[in-house]
Motif scaffolding. Structure first.
Motif, PDB file in Angstrom:
ATOM      1  N   ARG A  13       0.823  -1.167  -0.084  1.00 21.24           N
ATOM      2  CA  ARG A  13      -0.182  -0.066  -0.120  1.00 21.24           C
ATOM      3  C   ARG A  13       0.875   1.275  -0.041  1.00 21.24           C
ATOM      4  NH1 ARG A  13      -5.208  -1.167   0.140  1.00 21.24           N
ATOM      5  NH2 ARG A  13      -5.509  -3.291   0.391  1.00 21.24           N
ATOM      6  N   VAL A  14       0.726   2.174  -0.877  1.00 20.51           N
ATOM      7  CA  VAL A  14       1.802   3.128  -1.349  1.00 20.51           C
ATOM      8  C   VAL A  14       0.868   4.481  -1.329  1.00 20.51           C
ATOM      9  CG1 VAL A  14       3.217   4.299  -2.710  1.00 20.51           C
ATOM     10  CG2 VAL A  14       3.084   2.055  -2.945  1.00 20.51           C
ATOM     11  N   GLU A  15       1.426   5.441  -0.420  1.00 22.35           N
ATOM     12  CA  GLU A  15       0.900   6.613   0.135  1.00 22.35           C
ATOM     13  C   GLU A  15       1.597   7.643  -0.962  1.00 22.35           C
ATOM     14  OE1 GLU A  15       0.654  10.097   3.392  1.00 22.35           O
ATOM     15  OE2 GLU A  15       0.591   7.977   4.003  1.00 22.35           O
ATOM     16  N   GLY A  16       0.990   8.689  -1.540  1.00 26.61           N
ATOM     17  CA  GLY A  16       1.353   9.570  -2.296  1.00 26.61           C
ATOM     18  C   GLY A  16       1.078   9.668  -3.873  1.00 26.61           C
ATOM     19  N   MET A  17       0.689   8.687  -4.326  1.00 29.61           N
ATOM     20  CA  MET A  17       0.645   8.538  -5.775  1.00 29.61           C
ATOM     21  C   MET A  17      -0.773   9.176  -6.226  1.00 29.61           C
ATOM     22  SD  MET A  17       1.284   4.606  -6.746  1.00 29.61           S
ATOM     23  CE  MET A  17      -0.058   3.690  -5.978  1.00 29.61           C
ATOM     24  N   ASP A  18      -0.785  10.241  -6.944  1.00 24.35           N
ATOM     25  CA  ASP A  18      -1.916  10.932  -7.242  1.00 24.35           C
ATOM     26  C   ASP A  18      -2.215  10.889  -8.832  1.00 24.35           C
ATOM     27  OD1 ASP A  18      -1.680  11.884  -4.775  1.00 24.35           O
ATOM     28  OD2 ASP A  18      -0.271  13.315  -5.283  1.00 24.35           O
ATOM     29  N   CYS A  19      -1.345  10.464  -9.633  1.00 27.35           N
ATOM     30  CA  CYS A  19      -1.642  10.241 -11.208  1.00 27.35           C
ATOM     31  C   CYS A  19      -1.064   9.070 -11.698  1.00 27.35           C
ATOM     32  CB  CYS A  19      -1.405  11.458 -12.023  1.00 27.35           C
ATOM     33  SG  CYS A  19       0.298  11.916 -12.077  1.00 27.35           S
ATOM     34  N   THR A  20      -1.224   8.764 -13.034  1.00 26.98           N
ATOM     35  CA  THR A  20      -0.663   7.588 -13.680  1.00 26.98           C
ATOM     36  C   THR A  20       0.929   7.631 -13.957  1.00 26.98           C
ATOM     37  OG1 THR A  20      -2.629   7.220 -14.548  1.00 26.98           O
ATOM     38  CG2 THR A  20      -1.005   5.739 -15.662  1.00 26.98           C
ATOM     39  N   SER A  21       1.374   8.931 -14.020  1.00 26.14           N
ATOM     40  CA  SER A  21       2.937   9.440 -14.025  1.00 26.14           C
ATOM     41  C   SER A  21       3.649   8.718 -12.858  1.00 26.14           C
ATOM     42  CB  SER A  21       3.183  10.581 -14.365  1.00 26.14           C
ATOM     43  OG  SER A  21       3.018  11.439 -13.310  1.00 26.14           O
ATOM     44  N   CYS A  22       2.737   8.720 -11.575  1.00 21.05           N
ATOM     45  CA  CYS A  22       3.600   8.249 -10.344  1.00 21.05           C
ATOM     46  C   CYS A  22       3.726   6.791 -10.436  1.00 21.05           C
ATOM     47  CB  CYS A  22       2.758   8.582  -9.166  1.00 21.05           C
ATOM     48  SG  CYS A  22       2.201  10.160  -8.864  1.00 21.05           S
ATOM     49  N   ALA A  23       2.522   5.976 -11.002  1.00 15.82           N
ATOM     50  CA  ALA A  23       2.526   4.638 -11.132  1.00 15.82           C
ATOM     51  C   ALA A  23       3.642   4.180 -12.259  1.00 15.82           C
ATOM     52  CB  ALA A  23       1.211   4.254 -11.561  1.00 15.82           C
ATOM     53  N   THR A  24       3.883   4.916 -13.357  1.00 17.80           N
ATOM     54  CA  THR A  24       4.916   4.578 -14.374  1.00 17.80           C
ATOM     55  C   THR A  24       6.285   4.668 -13.489  1.00 17.80           C
ATOM     56  OG1 THR A  24       3.444   5.561 -16.064  1.00 17.80           O
ATOM     57  CG2 THR A  24       5.885   5.303 -16.507  1.00 17.80           C
ATOM     58  N   LYS A  25       6.467   5.646 -12.846  1.00 25.15           N
ATOM     59  CA  LYS A  25       7.746   5.687 -12.050  1.00 25.15           C
ATOM     60  C   LYS A  25       8.330   4.719 -11.319  1.00 25.15           C
ATOM     61  CE  LYS A  25       6.889   9.884 -10.383  1.00 25.15           C
ATOM     62  NZ  LYS A  25       7.086  11.243 -10.001  1.00 25.15           N
ATOM     63  N   GLY A  46      -4.252   2.702  -4.884  1.00 27.12           N
ATOM     64  CA  GLY A  46      -3.221   2.982  -3.727  1.00 27.12           C
ATOM     65  C   GLY A  46      -2.138   1.909  -3.727  1.00 27.12           C
ATOM     66  N   THR A  47      -1.974   0.731  -4.432  1.00 22.45           N
ATOM     67  CA  THR A  47      -1.244  -0.028  -4.210  1.00 22.45           C
ATOM     68  C   THR A  47      -0.221  -0.533  -5.470  1.00 22.45           C
ATOM     69  OG1 THR A  47      -2.968  -1.780  -5.557  1.00 22.45           O
ATOM     70  CG2 THR A  47      -3.183  -1.227  -3.223  1.00 22.45           C
ATOM     71  N   ALA A 100      -3.184   4.173   5.607  1.00 20.25           N
ATOM     72  CA  ALA A 100      -2.548   4.615   4.500  1.00 20.25           C
ATOM     73  C   ALA A 100      -2.430   6.105   4.347  1.00 20.25           C
ATOM     74  CB  ALA A 100      -3.325   4.323   3.205  1.00 20.25           C
ATOM     75  N   GLY A 101      -2.807   6.775   5.318  1.00 21.41           N
ATOM     76  CA  GLY A 101      -2.790   8.184   5.500  1.00 21.41           C
ATOM     77  C   GLY A 101      -3.668   9.082   4.657  1.00 21.41           C
ATOM     78  N   ASP A 102      -4.613   8.297   4.082  1.00 22.46           N
ATOM     79  CA  ASP A 102      -5.752   8.983   2.977  1.00 22.46           C
ATOM     80  C   ASP A 102      -6.886   9.492   3.843  1.00 22.46           C
ATOM     81  OD1 ASP A 102      -5.537   6.786   0.324  1.00 22.46           O
ATOM     82  OD2 ASP A 102      -4.716   8.438   0.686  1.00 22.46           O
ATOM     83  N   GLY A 103      -6.667   9.037   5.372  1.00 20.85           N
ATOM     84  CA  GLY A 103      -7.745   9.633   6.169  1.00 20.85           C
ATOM     85  C   GLY A 103      -7.403  10.874   6.905  1.00 20.85           C
ATOM     86  N   ALA A 205      -7.643  12.082  -5.857  1.00 21.60           N
ATOM     87  CA  ALA A 205      -7.359  10.497  -5.497  1.00 21.60           C
ATOM     88  C   ALA A 205      -7.543  10.011  -4.355  1.00 21.60           C
ATOM     89  CB  ALA A 205      -5.642  10.470  -5.831  1.00 21.60           C
ATOM     90  N   SER A 206      -7.506  10.667  -3.223  1.00 23.33           N
ATOM     91  CA  SER A 206      -7.892   9.940  -1.993  1.00 23.33           C
ATOM     92  C   SER A 206      -9.494   9.677  -1.969  1.00 23.33           C
ATOM     93  CB  SER A 206      -7.563  10.940  -0.737  1.00 23.33           C
ATOM     94  OG  SER A 206      -6.026  10.982  -0.679  1.00 23.33           O
ATOM     95  N   ARG A 207     -10.264  10.690  -2.504  1.00 30.33           N
ATOM     96  CA  ARG A 207     -11.704  10.511  -2.427  1.00 30.33           C
ATOM     97  C   ARG A 207     -12.262   9.313  -3.441  1.00 30.33           C
ATOM     98  NH1 ARG A 207     -15.503  15.147  -4.519  1.00 30.33           N
ATOM     99  NH2 ARG A 207     -17.288  13.688  -4.339  1.00 30.33           N
ATOM    100  N   ALA A 208     -11.338   9.197  -4.630  1.00 29.27           N
ATOM    101  CA  ALA A 208     -11.707   8.048  -5.044  1.00 29.27           C
ATOM    102  C   ALA A 208     -11.342   6.788  -4.546  1.00 29.27           C
ATOM    103  CB  ALA A 208     -10.953   8.135  -6.457  1.00 29.27           C
TER     104      ALA A 208
END
Length: 728
Positions: A13-25, A46-47, A100-103, A205-208
């Motif tokens: 579980r990864v905190e701080g990913m907001d868009c697909t470019s984060c996932a790509t990195k 968020g995984t 996960a910090g999203d709260g 992203a946290s809302r979703a």
């Protein structure tokens, strides 16, 4: 030397990913690590799911270097693979679901604190610049560094891990370039606006993410465990299969189970979207997270906390969010060429006019830097996964489970829907449809029949007893009860000899009149099974039973027909029964089919150019479900229903198939809107930048603003109704 290495599949579980470019990195970085054979990163969930034979700590450290936090992990499974050389076996950690910090509130997050710090530094620099103009340049330079240093670190880490054209790198180049040409104040402003944009993306992203995780909050923390006649309160997640729990009126059900005793109306709306409470009696199934109505229930637990309906739904949606739709895969491929193309275009804009046409170097370099910011691909690459994640969550919250974006996209394209009959278009259980009194009243016929069937679990007996219970008929006692194999049951009731059996069995000792035979034949022609009740050698009356269509079957099929989708019933039942149900529901029929026949018919439709959805119970329809373009399982959250097909309707409403089609079409419209916004804004600002109307800070707004707009537009799908069918 070749040996078998044990690979472990772990979900982080990864905190701080907001868009697909984060996932790509993250994907690029982990793919380059030794021992990692597969990586799937889902921003919406968020995984990051990794198949590896290496130490999990090394993977965590690599993710942290990129500027993210690993807040927990869960072991998924072990898989063996042939490997060359050594290799260590990853010891799976026990499941962990740390927060996960999203709260957190936005100002408590790392990005929130960094944005606030950058804003305060910028405001301070502005005040210093006004009071001491000579120090203005240095004040804005320091303000810029507050935000740029962490951004630059992430850019360098991403470049070293295989992603040189990250948004952080484009941002860093643009800001450093702005400082070189003397636009320090604007550079500091751009950094602050970029951080605001990232923060807004994170909130969206946290809302979703929370939309589906909120389902887990439906399950109560504690349960009332019954042991040795004593009741004690325990943690709900410690309940074991086979345990007996007590559920009081008004309490939420803490786990999946079967009712042992008691009767109550169960509100299943939180789990299945069913708006009307369902009356449940002993042997009925209850789901975790539903609400007990008016009766005290004793329930035997049938699934551990990690495997109950809520947990399975959440797990299925998270896995589905890792599966990319064709549109998303296309956008990903497009962005790989798009981003380097933007860098090349920005370089040409900065260099060609001064070299070839004698333009001013500082002005054209400024425009080139602005184009770098405009070209950031975040809004474009998030346009599809954000909409799909929201749609999957919206569907799951009302009992529509779809296994990935590809399935969601395909369902909207179907042109023919092939339905199984029993348990799909019908309830799967016989119901009493007609009671006819010949020599006695209808009430007497039902009363005597129910008395003979009392205690039997045969489906026809259950139908008779259920009707008697609905009519609140008091059953008389029986004696000398005897079952006659293949014919019926005989007993003494209220001093009379009563026989309940088929017309053929009754006719052996009690001839039927022509009128009675005509009525029975008419009922048989309607696909109904008829049982006769005889008292002391005289025919008292008849009871007809049939597996009736679901209450919403006709309206659900009409929704599909109105959407231009052909509907066909594929059933193994006899043709007479199939014709009767088909006529009642106005659906084409194919009867007396074996499982391979259903598969063959699905294939024939596909060869003819139709896009086929097969809807069935997930067991005897498995070959056809697998062969169809989309297989949809009907049924209340069973393992087979969830695992056999591409999608599942949890509470078995036929109308929900049309709801899936509608959800797919809404999602594709949303995706097209997102792509139009992402590319449209970039095109507008590209033109205005080249002609000199806009500069660096409007350019960064074009990127972050478009990303936020796209994400918020996708989140509109979460507001689709959860208790009423979607309207086309």
């Amino acid at each position: 030397m070749t040996e078998t290495a044990m690979l472990a599949k772990v979900r982080l579980r990864v905190e701080g990913m907001d868009c697909t470019s984060c996932a790509t990195k993250i994907e690029n970085a982990l793919h380059r690590m030794r021992g990692v054979s597969d990586v799937i990163v889902s921003v919406s969930a968020g995984t990051g799911t990794v198949v590896t034979d290496d130490d999990e700590d090394l993977i965590r450290n690599q993710i942290v270097k990129l500027g993210y936090r690993v807040t927990g992990s869960e072991f998924v499974e072990n898989t063996s693979a042939r490997a060359t050389g050594g290799g260590t076996s990853l010891e799976p950690r026990p499941e962990s679901r740390e927060p996960a910090g999203d709260g957190q509130a936005w100002w408590q997050t790392r990005k929130g604190k960094l944005t606030i710090g950058s804003g305060l530094a910028l405001a301070t620099a502005f005040i210093i610049g006004k009071t001491a103009p000579a120090t203005e340049h240095w004040a804005f330079l320091l303000a810029m560094l507050v935000g740029l240093v962490p951004i630059g670190r992430r850019a360098v880490a991403a470049a070293g891990a295989g992603t040189p054209f990250s948004i952080e790198m484009l941002m860093s180049i643009a800001v450093v370039g702005a400082v070189i040409i003397g636009a320090t104040e604007e550079a500091a402003t751009v950094v602050f606006l970029f951080l605001i944009g990232e923060l807004l993306e994170g909130v969206a992203a946290s809302r979703a993410r929370a939309s589906i995780q909120d389902l887990t909050k439906l399950v109560p923390k504690t349960a009332r465990l019954e042991e040795n006649g004593q009741i004690r309160e325990v943690q709900a997640d410690t309940l074991e299969v086979g345990a007996t729990i007590q559920i009081r009126p008004g309490d939420r059900v803490p786990g999946d189970g079967v009712i042992l005793s008691g009767e109550s109306a169960i509100d299943e709306a939180p789990v299945t979207g069913e708006s009307t409470p369902v009356r449940k009696r002993p042997d009925a199934t209850v789901f975790a997270g539903t609400v007990n109505g008016d009766g005290l229930l004793r329930v035997r637990v049938t699934a551990a906390a990690a495997d109950n309906t809520i947990a399975r739904v959440v797990r299925l949606v998270e896995e589905a969010q890792e599966s990319k739709a064709p549109t998303e895969r296309f956008i990903d491929r497009f962005s790989r060429f798009y981003t380097p193309g933007v860098v090349a275009a920005a370089a040409l804009v900065a260099v060609v006019p001064p070299l070839v046409f004698g333009g001013e170097w500082s002005g054209w370099i400024y425009k080139g830097l602005a184009i770098l910011l405009i070209g950031c691909p975040c809004a474009l690459v998030i346009s599809t996964p954000a909409a799909i994640a929201a749609a999957l969550s919206a569907g799951a919250r009302r009992g529509l489970l779809l296994k990935g974006g590809a399935v969601l996209e395909q369902i909207g394209k179907i042109t023919v829907a092939c339905f199984d009959k029993t348990g799909t278009l019908t309830s799967g259980k016989p119901q009493v449809t007609d009671i006819i009194g010949f020599a006695r009243s209808e009430a007497d016929v039902l009363r005597f029949a129910a008395a003979l069937e009392s205690g039997s679990s045969h489906p026809l007996a259950t139908a008779i007893l259920t009707r008697a219970a609905v009519k609140q008929i008091s059953l008389p006692p029986t004696s000398d009860s005897k079952a006659i194999g293949g014919k019926g049951i005989r007993a003494t009731v209220e001093g009379a000899e009563v026989f309940l059996g088929s017309p053929k069995a009754v006719a052996e000792f009690c001839p039927l009149t022509t009128e009675q035979e005509t009525q029975i034949a008419a009922l048989n022609d309607e696909g109904k099974t008829v049982s006769l009740v005889a008292l002391d050698g005289k025919i008292a009356g008849a009871i007809a039973m049939r597996d009736e269509p679901r209450p919403d079957a006709k309206s659900g099929l009409k929704l599909l027909t109105d959407a231009g989708i052909r509907t066909v019933m594929l059933t193994g039942d006899n043709r007479r029964t199939a014709n009767a149900i088909g006529k009642q529901l106005s659906i084409d029929i194919e009867a007396e089919l074996l499982p391979e026949d259903k598969q063959r018919i699905v294939g024939q439709f596909q060869k003819a150019g139709w896009s086929v959805a097969k809807i069935g119970d997930g067991i005897n329809d498995a070959p056809a479900l697998a062969a169809a373009d989309v297989g949809i399982a009907m049924g209340g959250g069973t393992d087979v229903a969830l695992e056999t097909a591409d999608a599942a309707v949890l509470h078995g409403r036929v109308a929900d198939v049309a709801a899936m089609v509608d959800l797919s079409k809404r999602t594709m419209i949303n995706i097209r809107q997102n792509i139009a916004v992402a590319l449209g804004l970039k095109a507008v600002f590209l033109v205005t930048t080249v002609v000199g109307l806009t500069g660096l800070w409007p350019a960064i707004l074009a990127d972050t603003g478009a990303t936020v707009l796209v994400t918020m537009n996708a989140l509109r799908l979460l507001r689709l109704p959860t208790t009423e069918p979607f309207q086309s």
